[in-house]
Design an enzyme around this catalytic site. Structure first.
Site, PDB file in Angstrom:
ATOM      1  N   TRP A   7       0.994  -1.065   0.049  1.00 21.70           N
ATOM      2  CA  TRP A   7       0.297   0.677   0.161  1.00 21.70           C
ATOM      3  C   TRP A   7       0.893   1.181  -0.128  1.00 21.70           C
ATOM      4  O   TRP A   7       0.639   2.352  -0.796  1.00 21.70           O
ATOM      5  CB  TRP A   7      -1.058  -0.202   1.837  1.00 21.70           C
ATOM      6  CG  TRP A   7      -1.870  -1.241   0.946  1.00 21.70           C
ATOM      7  CD1 TRP A   7      -2.205  -1.790   1.711  1.00 21.70           C
ATOM      8  CD2 TRP A   7      -2.842  -1.167  -0.681  1.00 21.70           C
ATOM      9  NE1 TRP A   7      -3.461  -3.329   1.995  1.00 21.70           N
ATOM     10  CE2 TRP A   7      -3.979  -1.942   0.403  1.00 21.70           C
ATOM     11  CE3 TRP A   7      -3.402  -0.737  -1.550  1.00 21.70           C
ATOM     12  CZ2 TRP A   7      -4.712  -2.963  -0.278  1.00 21.70           C
ATOM     13  CZ3 TRP A   7      -4.473  -0.966  -2.071  1.00 21.70           C
ATOM     14  CH2 TRP A   7      -5.377  -2.345  -1.688  1.00 21.70           C
ATOM     15  N   ASP A  38      -1.971   6.840   6.534  1.00 22.32           N
ATOM     16  CA  ASP A  38      -2.591   5.688   5.750  1.00 22.32           C
ATOM     17  C   ASP A  38      -3.129   5.352   7.129  1.00 22.32           C
ATOM     18  O   ASP A  38      -2.494   4.735   6.990  1.00 22.32           O
ATOM     19  CB  ASP A  38      -2.104   5.461   4.695  1.00 22.32           C
ATOM     20  CG  ASP A  38      -3.357   3.772   4.180  1.00 22.32           C
ATOM     21  OD1 ASP A  38      -4.357   3.917   4.577  1.00 22.32           O
ATOM     22  OD2 ASP A  38      -3.234   3.376   3.554  1.00 22.32           O
ATOM     23  N   LYS A  74     -11.721  -1.733   6.883  1.00 25.07           N
ATOM     24  CA  LYS A  74     -10.872  -2.763   8.080  1.00 25.07           C
ATOM     25  C   LYS A  74     -11.453  -2.336   8.836  1.00 25.07           C
ATOM     26  O   LYS A  74     -12.133  -3.790   9.933  1.00 25.07           O
ATOM     27  CB  LYS A  74      -9.784  -2.599   7.527  1.00 25.07           C
ATOM     28  CG  LYS A  74      -9.467  -1.946   6.643  1.00 25.07           C
ATOM     29  CD  LYS A  74      -8.626  -3.475   5.370  1.00 25.07           C
ATOM     30  CE  LYS A  74      -8.703  -3.256   4.036  1.00 25.07           C
ATOM     31  NZ  LYS A  74      -7.705  -1.776   3.708  1.00 25.07           N
TER      32      LYS A  74
HETATM   33  C1  LIG Z   1      -7.341  -1.588   2.145  1.00 26.24           C
HETATM   34  C2  LIG Z   1      -6.660  -0.838   2.199  1.00 26.24           C
HETATM   35  C3  LIG Z   1      -6.338   0.144   1.448  1.00 26.24           C
HETATM   36  C4  LIG Z   1      -6.522   0.132   0.165  1.00 26.24           C
HETATM   37  O1  LIG Z   1      -7.865   0.425   0.146  1.00 26.24           O
HETATM   38  P1  LIG Z   1      -9.274   0.633  -0.684  1.00 26.24           P
HETATM   39  O2  LIG Z   1     -10.441   0.992  -0.015  1.00 26.24           O
HETATM   40  O3  LIG Z   1      -9.371  -0.447  -1.244  1.00 26.24           O
HETATM   41  O4  LIG Z   1      -8.687   1.622  -2.052  1.00 26.24           O
HETATM   42  C5  LIG Z   1      -5.304   1.281   1.559  1.00 26.24           C
HETATM   43  N1  LIG Z   1      -4.291   0.721   2.411  1.00 26.24           N
HETATM   44  C6  LIG Z   1      -4.506   0.171   3.615  1.00 26.24           C
HETATM   45  C7  LIG Z   1      -3.278   0.243   4.285  1.00 26.24           C
HETATM   46  C8  LIG Z   1      -4.767  -1.030   3.535  1.00 26.24           C
HETATM   47  O5  LIG Z   1      -5.719  -2.088   4.238  1.00 26.24           O
END
Ligand SMILES: *Cc1c(COP(=O)(O)O)cnc(C)c1O
Length: 356
Positions: free
Chosen positions: A99, A166, A190
């Site tokens: 990511w 993030d 999540k």
């Molecule tokens: C799942 C995830 C993403 C991607 O998220 P989307 O909503 O599918 O764009 C980005 N960063 C992390 C740390 C993730 O766990």
């Protein structure tokens, strides 16, 4: 048989969230209409999104001067939106996994990226330390929890420049000091709610500084001015997020949930250490994620991987198969996962050891 949901995302949600959302699908706030079929500008839905923003502020103690937004496009769109709004010439990024690498790729569309450190040399199995964030960059970006590789940064990095994170897979799992951040973003699926909502917490006075023109939908200021209603929000996902926030507050908030999250992770890591058939992929315990626990078969038992997966599945363990870039197993222990389910997994690991 009881199902234990270890999926990495979309993932387990509280029963409360599911029940309340199911009710609102049929009859939303006594309107006799579905939450899918009322105007997002109806007073009932405005109350939902407003309460959700207020609860985010309350649970994370968001200071004045920050805006909370519910957007769409996932964390993946934030990889681009963050640099669009904040990157003038150069930004620093910490590369701790897939990511983080994707975030770096998008930032490069808009300026120079300094990769301050990377753990790619060892398949992202550790958190780099002792790196320096240069003082001449516009911001420093890191991924707080690496969902795929199972590492987590539990201590806010020290940065001489605005901090961007993030936090998709560990937001609301523990207290954070929002005042240290310029921008925090997270896909909802999540730890917060159904997929298709994206939470953004942004410090207002850092916006409007870049010289490039920003397309309307990518401009945080547009969404702030319109209370996340510049375009139609995902009414069902936002409704679901609100229910999880209400549930989290009832659990005692992020301090209380952190204690449980710690206990859950300790329980599973202790079994991985004890059980001769399994091994952790993260050597330093301090780097191990509380949210996504990765483990593999110990080398002597490598051929039993499929057998364990089948055995665990037969006992109601769902979603344990590891990401293709790591292999093995991944047990995601998000907020909604009860410790009883973690104990059930530990029992299955013990039983498998005894049987083989
Ligand atoms: C799942 C995830 C993403 C991607 O998220 P989307 O909503 O599918 O764009 C980005 N960063 C992390 C740390 C993730 O766990």
């Amino acid at each position: 048989m009881k199902k234990h949901n270890f999926y990495a995302g979309p993932s387990i949600l509280p029963e409360f969230t599911k029940e309340k959302t199911a009710e609102a699908i049929l009859n939303f706030a006594g309107t006799g209409l579905s939450v899918m079929e009322v105007s997002h500008r109806s007073k009932e839905f405005v109350a939902v999104i407003t309460q959700a923003m207020d609860l985010v502020k309350e649970l994370l103690q968001v200071p004045d001067g920050y805006s909370v937004l519910f957007l769409q496009g996932g964390a993946s769109l934030q990889f681009l939106m963050a640099p669009y709004n904040l990157l003038e010439t150069k930004a620093a990024y910490l590369n701790t996994g897939s990511w983080a690498s994707k975030a770096i790729k998008e930032a490069r569309f808009l300026g120079e990226v300094v990769e301050v450190a990377s753990s790619k040399d060892k398949n992202f199995s550790y958190i780099p330390k002792n790196y320096q964030v240069p003082a001449d960059v516009d911001y420093f970006h890191y991924t707080s929890n690496n969902t795929i590789y199972g590492t987590e940064i539990l201590v806010d990095p020290v940065s001489p420049v605005p901090l961007v994170s993030d936090m998709s897979s560990d937001i609301f799992s523990r207290p954070i000091d929002v005042s240290k951040y310029a921008l925090i973003y997270a896909g909802a699926q999540k730890n917060l709610g159904p997929s298709a909502a994206t939470l953004v917490i942004v410090k207002n006075d850092l916006l409007g500084k870049v010289s490039r023109p920003i397309p309307t939908m990518l401009d945080y200021r547009v969404h702030i001015e319109n209370d996340s209603m510049f375009n139609t929000p995902g009414t069902v996902p936002v409704f679901g997020c609100l229910q999880t926030l209400i549930w989290l507050k009832e659990q005692g908030g992020v301090e209380a949930i952190e204690k449980i999250n710690k206990a859950k992770a300790e329980l599973l890591y202790a079994e991985i250490e004890r059980n001769k058939m399994f091994a952790s992929t993260i050597p330093d315990p301090a780097d191990r994620s509380r949210m996504n626990v990765i483990f593999v078969m110990a080398p002597e038992y490598a051929e039993l991987e499929k057998a364990f997966n089948d055995f665990a599945t037969s006992r109601g363990m769902i979603g344990l198969k590891g990401h293709r870039s790591v292999g093995g197993f991944r047990a995601s222990l998000y907020n909604a996962m009860p410790i009883e389910s973690v104990q059930a997994l530990v029992d299955v690991m013990k039983e498998f050891e005894k049987n083989n």
